[in-house]
Design an enzyme around this catalytic site. Structure first.
Site, PDB file in Angstrom:
ATOM      1  N   SER A 147       0.828  -1.190   0.000  1.00 15.95           N
ATOM      2  CA  SER A 147       0.000   0.000   0.000  1.00 15.95           C
ATOM      3  C   SER A 147       0.880   1.265   0.000  1.00 15.95           C
ATOM      4  CB  SER A 147      -0.886  -0.019   1.234  1.00 15.95           C
ATOM      5  OG  SER A 147      -1.670   1.141   1.237  1.00 15.95           O
ATOM      6  N   GLY A 148       0.600   2.156  -0.916  1.00 19.50           N
ATOM      7  CA  GLY A 148       1.363   3.406  -0.992  1.00 19.50           C
ATOM      8  C   GLY A 148       2.605   3.305  -1.849  1.00 19.50           C
TER       9      GLY A 148
ATOM     10  N   THR B  91      -1.527   2.450  -8.057  1.00 19.08           N
ATOM     11  CA  THR B  91      -2.617   3.147  -8.738  1.00 19.08           C
ATOM     12  C   THR B  91      -2.054   4.230  -9.658  1.00 19.08           C
ATOM     13  OG1 THR B  91      -3.962   2.687  -6.825  1.00 19.08           O
ATOM     14  CG2 THR B  91      -4.782   4.349  -8.329  1.00 19.08           C
TER      15      THR B  91
ATOM     16  N   SER C 114      -5.504   5.456  -0.596  1.00 19.33           N
ATOM     17  CA  SER C 114      -5.281   4.013  -0.696  1.00 19.33           C
ATOM     18  C   SER C 114      -6.481   3.340  -1.364  1.00 19.33           C
ATOM     19  CB  SER C 114      -5.070   3.458   0.709  1.00 19.33           C
ATOM     20  OG  SER C 114      -4.819   2.093   0.621  1.00 19.33           O
ATOM     21  N   SER C 115      -6.173   2.487  -2.348  1.00 18.54           N
ATOM     22  CA  SER C 115      -7.265   1.756  -3.015  1.00 18.54           C
ATOM     23  C   SER C 115      -7.710   0.660  -2.053  1.00 18.54           C
ATOM     24  CB  SER C 115      -6.770   1.125  -4.314  1.00 18.54           C
ATOM     25  OG  SER C 115      -5.960   2.030  -5.008  1.00 18.54           O
TER      26      SER C 115
HETATM   27  N1  LIG Z   1       5.234   8.038  -9.927  1.00 21.21           N
HETATM   28  C1  LIG Z   1       4.867   8.797  -8.916  1.00 21.21           C
HETATM   29  N2  LIG Z   1       5.221  10.079  -8.926  1.00 21.21           N
HETATM   30  C2  LIG Z   1       4.877  10.881  -7.906  1.00 21.21           C
HETATM   31  N3  LIG Z   1       4.183  10.499  -6.835  1.00 21.21           N
HETATM   32  C3  LIG Z   1       3.797   9.214  -6.775  1.00 21.21           C
HETATM   33  C4  LIG Z   1       4.125   8.319  -7.817  1.00 21.21           C
HETATM   34  N4  LIG Z   1       3.615   7.145  -7.489  1.00 21.21           N
HETATM   35  C5  LIG Z   1       3.011   7.297  -6.302  1.00 21.21           C
HETATM   36  N5  LIG Z   1       3.115   8.545  -5.870  1.00 21.21           N
HETATM   37  C6  LIG Z   1       2.604   9.103  -4.621  1.00 21.21           C
HETATM   38  O1  LIG Z   1       2.337   8.064  -3.730  1.00 21.21           O
HETATM   39  C7  LIG Z   1       0.987   8.055  -3.329  1.00 21.21           C
HETATM   40  C8  LIG Z   1       0.499   6.630  -3.214  1.00 21.21           C
HETATM   41  O2  LIG Z   1       0.447   6.051  -4.489  1.00 21.21           O
HETATM   42  P1  LIG Z   1      -0.701   5.038  -4.894  1.00 21.21           P
HETATM   43  O3  LIG Z   1      -2.009   5.516  -4.444  1.00 21.21           O
HETATM   44  O4  LIG Z   1      -0.503   4.737  -6.313  1.00 21.21           O
HETATM   45  O5  LIG Z   1      -0.301   3.818  -4.050  1.00 21.21           O
HETATM   46  P2  LIG Z   1      -0.874   2.395  -4.171  1.00 21.21           P
HETATM   47  O6  LIG Z   1       0.257   1.508  -4.423  1.00 21.21           O
HETATM   48  O7  LIG Z   1      -1.965   2.370  -5.136  1.00 21.21           O
HETATM   49  O8  LIG Z   1      -1.424   2.170  -2.716  1.00 21.21           O
HETATM   50  P3  LIG Z   1      -2.670   1.340  -2.255  1.00 21.21           P
HETATM   51  O9  LIG Z   1      -2.323  -0.057  -2.301  1.00 21.21           O
HETATM   52  O10 LIG Z   1      -2.890   1.853  -0.903  1.00 21.21           O
HETATM   53  O11 LIG Z   1      -3.724   1.729  -3.184  1.00 21.21           O
HETATM   54  C9  LIG Z   1       0.252   8.792  -4.407  1.00 21.21           C
HETATM   55  O12 LIG Z   1      -0.898   9.388  -3.876  1.00 21.21           O
HETATM   56  C10 LIG Z   1       1.280   9.802  -4.838  1.00 21.21           C
HETATM   57  O13 LIG Z   1       1.242  10.881  -3.946  1.00 21.21           O
HETATM   58 MG   LIG Z   2      -3.902   2.148  -5.042  1.00 23.44          MG
END
Ligand SMILES: Nc1ncnc2c1ncn2[C@@H]1O[C@H](COP(=O)(O)OP(=O)(O)OP(=O)(O)O)[C@@H](O)[C@H]1O
Ligand SMILES: [Mg+2]
Length: 1107
Positions: free
Chosen positions: A110-111, A115, A163-164
């Site tokens: 997560s994070g 996404t 977070s998704s």
């Molecule tokens: N390539 C990127 N460039 C800049 N910021 C990023 C990037 N990827 C992720 N982030 C930052 O990290 C945060 C978390 O990313 P994201 O929501 O994609 O995580 P996730 O892996 O989908 O988490 P979860 O499993 O909780 O959904 C985003 O809201 C963004 O602020």
């Molecule tokens: Mg996500």
């Protein structure tokens, strides 16, 4: 300007290594160091072969611009530095060009950025795929499905602000050209427990906060909501606000996205109504109420909220109220109704809220699918994007973590399978011998969970379905029995006594050794969550709702379709959907994005090595690298390989004519690379050790430097030579020009000198000729002059001679004449004395007279009678003749003058003559009258009407009519009178009235007297005794005295034939009545001006003073 294609490679300007496969030595430490090094240099992407490892930068990097998209578009995977776009491009191109369905698997905790990565992939594909109105709409709908799903399915957690809370798999469908047609979204296991309860520091799903912050007052009223978060039990308050997140703005984005995706207004409203209902459900509270049978029954504390929910959803309030108080159990056509206690009522309430929300979410996904589904039935190419929650290891892990980790376990398995498969396929394709690779196969763990007979999920289902009391403990016991021997299952109470003393393993827990690490699961809640029970009364109440959406969400509530069979458990549902997903993925070409979270603080620039190490381990990335380079670490198609290294060998540099493979063979032989280090595939060269590749790279670098030096050398040489040649050319040109200039100058000098000399010579010559000519001319002139002189002399001499001759002849003649004269005189002397004198005298006189007359003729004076000129007399003896001539001439010219006169003029002159005879030299006044013409009638009586009477009285011709001053006889004063002279009379009339005062017949006028002086006084003497003389003589003064006297004289003469006596004297006597008065003219003084004054001195004297 066309963009120049520069053949680059991933190997150029690498920070660390761009592909972990090239890492040397390969171990955890070097792996992490490489990631860190790259992360510190903003290189967040690193490859493991074709897998992209992405480290979340937690800040926006300038690497997703449209220019970057263009950079990566249609470029080979290894051409540019690692990027998610490279992977997307590769996937999209092999989908479009090689007709291979693709899936992009994004994993990570997560994070970690899953996404975000999935969105980047989608946006890249959207940017590079076809364009056009229809295509753009599809793209827009696909992209806009994200905000909607994120609002309802994402929440702030301690790990991630966005977070998704569900797994998402999206199939994007393309036509044969690669234009998007539509998509299908599948969702997995929404974390619905979040609806009713959130851990500390976390929030409920975004949509609740967005609705309360962003909705208009009107909408809130309609939904019977209040803006205040604290009013709602289901909303956690400690983290209601998320930094950097504008819920209100996001609400508008979501509504807009819903519209784009295709939600009708009433649909969007229904959705919000359900959301409101869920929120309000949380506010329903229960209180215990004792019943007769001694049991507690729950009652709703405040029915207001319930009423509002019912109004909102169109549910009969009593039905819902009852559903919260009773539970009906049906078994074998028997209906048993039991009351619910307070705890059960709360459980029912929460279960309803969770179900309502999760079913709404599923409905949303289906509704979106309906909108974005491809409209055609043609064959589609598919690209799947899987954004699923990563491996989760919390302190308290429950059923959800178990399920999630199971999913990840499956994904790992498929990853390993597919990677190995792909690797193997490539070896076969390239005709390279396959060497066995040792790796950990997690199939055994999957089996522990999903085995249909003794898998944990099967056990759980069995337990849930089993009659009798079922608790989490009984479930654990069962596990302890069945799984005791499984090497990945650990439990304190298992039959296997291995863990009896393991204090890290509590009694109510079991532990699974996942591929990514050990996870301890709390057994509490497993049964319940797996059952996912919603009392039938509630689902039936929901089905009865007037709200169409809610009604459709609870089809099992329809009494007509009562199904006594239990609905499938959550675990089995999930297992089934995971199985479908795996099946789906296996048919596609996988592309992996492994997301890594660098720190727990959501902060940029922090790279927590321990945290990363943990993720690397459970993601099995080292494993991944090992698999990848088990046989050959690096492979590359022959063409780019030859292109990259051809400069290392003379045969291949600069051009290789034959096939690329032969070129590479020659190259490798030449470089003496050990044969065991590489292998030739069909289209690729396989390099066993990264060391070899790096050696090649080093050689290349060295060679490039040499080449650069060479090029530099040649370039410098060329430049110098060109410069030299240019200088030489310039020098020649300059020299030529200079010489030409110098010669030209010299020539000009010579020319001008020649011209000068020439001109001098010519001048000299000319002057010489001129001199000669002048000389010649002078000679000629001299000759002429001499000749002239000579001729002159001759002529003069001749003339002199002739003159002399003539003089002599004349002299002879004179002498002869004299002599003759003398002879004659001697002969005729006796006659000459007597007559000659007289004759000569006469002749001489005659000659003189003749000459006089001739001269006279020429000297004649003018014809004017008054001209006094007369030529002088030449000789005295002509005196009388001269005078006579003068007189005759004067008479003649007077006559001539007179002959011109008319009769009238003659008369005037006669009068003038008369006057002259009478007064010339007698009266001083006369000369002044000569110039005055005699007019006679000065007073024009005829014309003046005043004198009409006077005129009528006179019949005769008027000779004089003039105003005169009549001197008063008594005092000498004067009075104006009209003086009229006719042929016979003399009349005096009053000047003013014209009345006749006196009339004197001319015969009675005897004399006229006047002075000799320059005055106009005159006296008219009358005949004594005549009638007119009664008053005495008249004394007048007039300006025209001369004229009057003359006219009076002439008239009297012509009428009476007697000459009138005119006396001119300065003293004369006049008869005034009886007195004889003397009129005396004296010299008066000038005091009175030029007018004479008259004064009667006494009886005898009247004095006239003449000035
Ligand atoms: N390539 C990127 N460039 C800049 N910021 C990023 C990037 N990827 C992720 N982030 C930052 O990290 C945060 C978390 O990313 P994201 O929501 O994609 O995580 P996730 O892996 O989908 O988490 P979860 O499993 O909780 O959904 C985003 O809201 C963004 O602020
Ligand atoms: Mg996500």
């Amino acid at each position: 300007m066309a963009k120049m294609e520069v053949k680059t490679s991933l190997l150029d300007n690498m920070i660390g290594v761009g592909d972990m496969v090239l890492l040397e030595p390969l171990n955890e430490e070097t792996f992490i160091n490489n990631l860190k090094k790259r992360f510190d240099h903003n290189e967040i992407y690193t490859y493991i072969g074709s897998v992209v490892v992405s480290v979340n930068p937690y800040r926006s990097l300038p690497i997703y611009s449209p220019e970057k998209v263009e950079d990566y578009r249609n470029r080979n995977f290894y051409e540019l530095s690692p990027h998610i776009f490279a992977l997307s491009d590769e996937a999209y191109r092999s989908l479009r060009d090689q007709d291979k369905d693709q899936c992009i698997l994004i994993t990570g905790e997560s994070g970690a950025g899953k996404t975000e990565a999935s969105k980047l992939v989608m946006s890249y594909v959207a940017a590079v795929c076809g364009k056009g109105a229809e295509v753009n709409q599809v793209k827009e709908q696909l992209l806009q499905s994200n905000p909607v799903l994120e609002a309802f399915g994402n929440a702030k957690t301690v790990r991630n602000d966005n977070s998704s809370r569900f797994g998402k798999y999206m199939d994007i469908e393309f036509d044969f050209k690669g234009d998007p047609l539509g998509g299908v979204i599948s969702n997995y296991l929404l974390e619905k427990s979040r609806v009713v309860k959130q851990p500390r520091g976390e929030r409920n799903f975004h949509v609740f906060y967005q609705l309360l912050s962003g909705a208009s007052e009107e909408l809130l009223n309609k939904l019977k909501l209040e803006r205040d978060f604290s009013r709602y039990n289901y909303l956690s308050l400690d983290s209601a606000k998320v930094n950097g997140v504008d819920d209100a703005a996001n609400f508008r984005t979501v509504r807009n996205a819903m519209q784009i995706v295709g939600f009708m207004d009433h649909e969007a409203e229904s959705v919000l109504e359900v959301v409101a209902a869920v929120l309000k459900l949380g506010n329903i509270e229960f209180k215990p109420e004792s019943r007769v049978n001694g049991l507690d029954e729950s009652k709703i504390k405040d029915k207001n909220e319930l009423k509002e929910i019912c109004e909102l959803t169109g549910i009969d309030q009593s039905v819902l109220e009852r559903a919260f108080s009773f539970r009906t159990v049906e078994a074998k056509q028997e209906k048993v109704s039991t009351t619910l206690n307070v705890a059960q009522a709360y459980y029912a309430r929460d279960a309803l809220a969770k179900n309502l929300y999760s079913r709404l979410f599923s409905w949303l996904v289906n509704r979106i699918n309906e909108s974005i589904k491809a409209q055609t039935k043609v064959r589609k190419k598919v690209m799947g994007v899987l954004d699923i929650y990563g491996f989760e290891i919390f302190e308290d892990n429950s059923f959800e973590q178990f399920i999630i980790n199971y999913c990840n376990e499956k994904l790992q398995q498929i990853f390993i399978e597919l990677t190995l498969k792909e690797e193997q396929e490539e070896y076969i394709r390239e005709d390279i011998e396959w060497t066995h690779i040792d790796y950990f196969n997690n199939a055994i763990i999957c089996d522990l969970i999903e085995n249909n007979t003794n898998g944990i999920l099967a056990m759980l289902d069995e337990e849930c379905l089993r009659p009798g009391t079922v608790t989490d403990e009984t479930f654990l016991e069962k596990l302890n029995q069945v799984c005791a021997t499984h090497q990945h299952f650990e439990s304190r109470m298992s039959k296997c006594s291995r863990f009896l003393n393991d204090t890290s393993l509590p009694h109510s827990c079991f532990r699974i050794q996942h591929y990514a690490g050990k996870v301890l699961y709390q057994v509490e809640g497993f049964v319940d969550k797996n059952n996912d029970l919603l009392y039938r009364d509630l689902s039936q109440a929901m089905w009865k709702a007037g709200h169409t959406l809610i009604k459709s969400l609870f089809p099992e509530g329809n009494p007509a379709k009562i199904n006594l069979k239990r609905p499938p458990t959550a675990g089995s549902q999930f297992k089934a959907s995971v199985a479908t997903l795996m099946k789906n993925l296996q048919t596609k070409n996988p592309n992996y994005i492994r997301c890594i979270k660098p720190n727990d603080k959501k902060a940029a620039h922090i790279f927590n090595e321990a945290l990363v190490c943990h993720q690397i381990r459970y993601l099995g990335l080292l494993e991944n690298v090992r698999v990848r380079r088990a046989g050959y670490a690096f492979r590359q198609a022959y063409e780019p390989c030859l292109e990259r290294y051809k400069m290392l060998c003379k045969q291949t540099w600069p051009h290789w004519k034959g096939p690329a493979r032969a070129g590479v063979e020659v190259l490798f032989n030449e470089l003496e690379i050990p044969v065991e280090e590489y292998s030739f595939g069909r289209s690729k060269i396989f390099i066993r050790n990264p060391r070899t590749l790096f050696k090649l790279e080093d050689l290349r670098k060295q060679r490039l430097e040499d080449l650069a030096t060479l090029i530099q050398k040649i370039y410098r040489g060329w430049k110098c030579r060109t410069h030299f040649l240019l200088m030489r050319k310039s020098q020649i040109v300059i020299a030529a020009w200079y010489r030409r200039y110098a010669q030209q100058k010299r020539y000009q000098q010579i020319k001008s000198s020649a011209l000068v000399i020439q001109s001098y010579i010519r001048g000299w010559k000319a002057r010489k000729i001129l001199r000669e000519l002048k000389h010649q001319k002078r000679c000629e002139e001299a000759a002429t002059t001499i000749a002239a002189y000579w001729h002159g002399t001759q002529a003069r001499r001749e003339l002199k001679r002739l003159k002399e001759e003539a003089r002599r002849k004349h002299a002879v003649a004179v002498i002869w004449a004299y002599w003759l004269g003398l002879k004659v005189r001697r002969e005729y002397r006796k006659f000459f004395r007597a007559n000659a004198g007289k004759k000569i005298y006469e002749f001489t006189i005659q000659r003189i007279v003749q000459k006089y007359f001739l001269e006279m003729k020429n000297k004649m004076p003018s014809l004017s009678p008054i001209d006094k000129n007369w030529p002088s007399r030449p000789y005295l003896f002509l005196d009388s003749t001269h005078k006579e001539l003068k007189r005759i001439f004067h008479l003649w010219r007077c006559k001539k003058y007179r002959d011109q006169f008319t009769d009238q003029k003659k008369l005037i002159y006669e009068e003038k003559l008369e006057a002259s005879e009478l007064f010339k030299d007698k009266k001083a006044l006369y000369p002044s009258s000569v110039g005055q013409p005699f007019q006679g009638a000065y007073l024009e009586i005829n014309k003046n009407p005043k004198y009409k009477k006077l005129k009528d009285a006179i019949e005769e011709k008027i000779i004089i009519a003039e105003v005169v001053n009549k001197i008063n006889r008594a005092n000498g004063k004067s009075t104006s009178r009209i003086f009229l002279l006719t042929n016979n009379n003399l009349l005096l009339a009053d000047q003013k009235s014209g009345q006749i005062k006196s009339e004197v017949p001319l015969v009675d006028v005897t004399k006229v007297s006047m002075s000799s002086q320059n005055d106009g006084f005159f006296a008219i003497h009358l005949k004594e005794g005549s009638e007119a003389a009664s008053k005495g003589d008249f004394l007048f003064s007039s300006e025209h005295l001369i004229e009057m006297a003359t006219k009076l004289y002439r008239t009297t003469l012509s009428q009476t034939k007697q000459k009138l006596n005119i006396e001119i004297s300065d003293e004369f006597l006049v008869q005034f009545r009886q007195d004889k008065v003397c009129v005396k003219f004296i010299q008066g003084n000038q005091k009175n001006g030029s007018v004479p004054t008259c004064k009667r001195k006494n009886n005898r004297l009247l004095e006239v003073a003449v000035p």
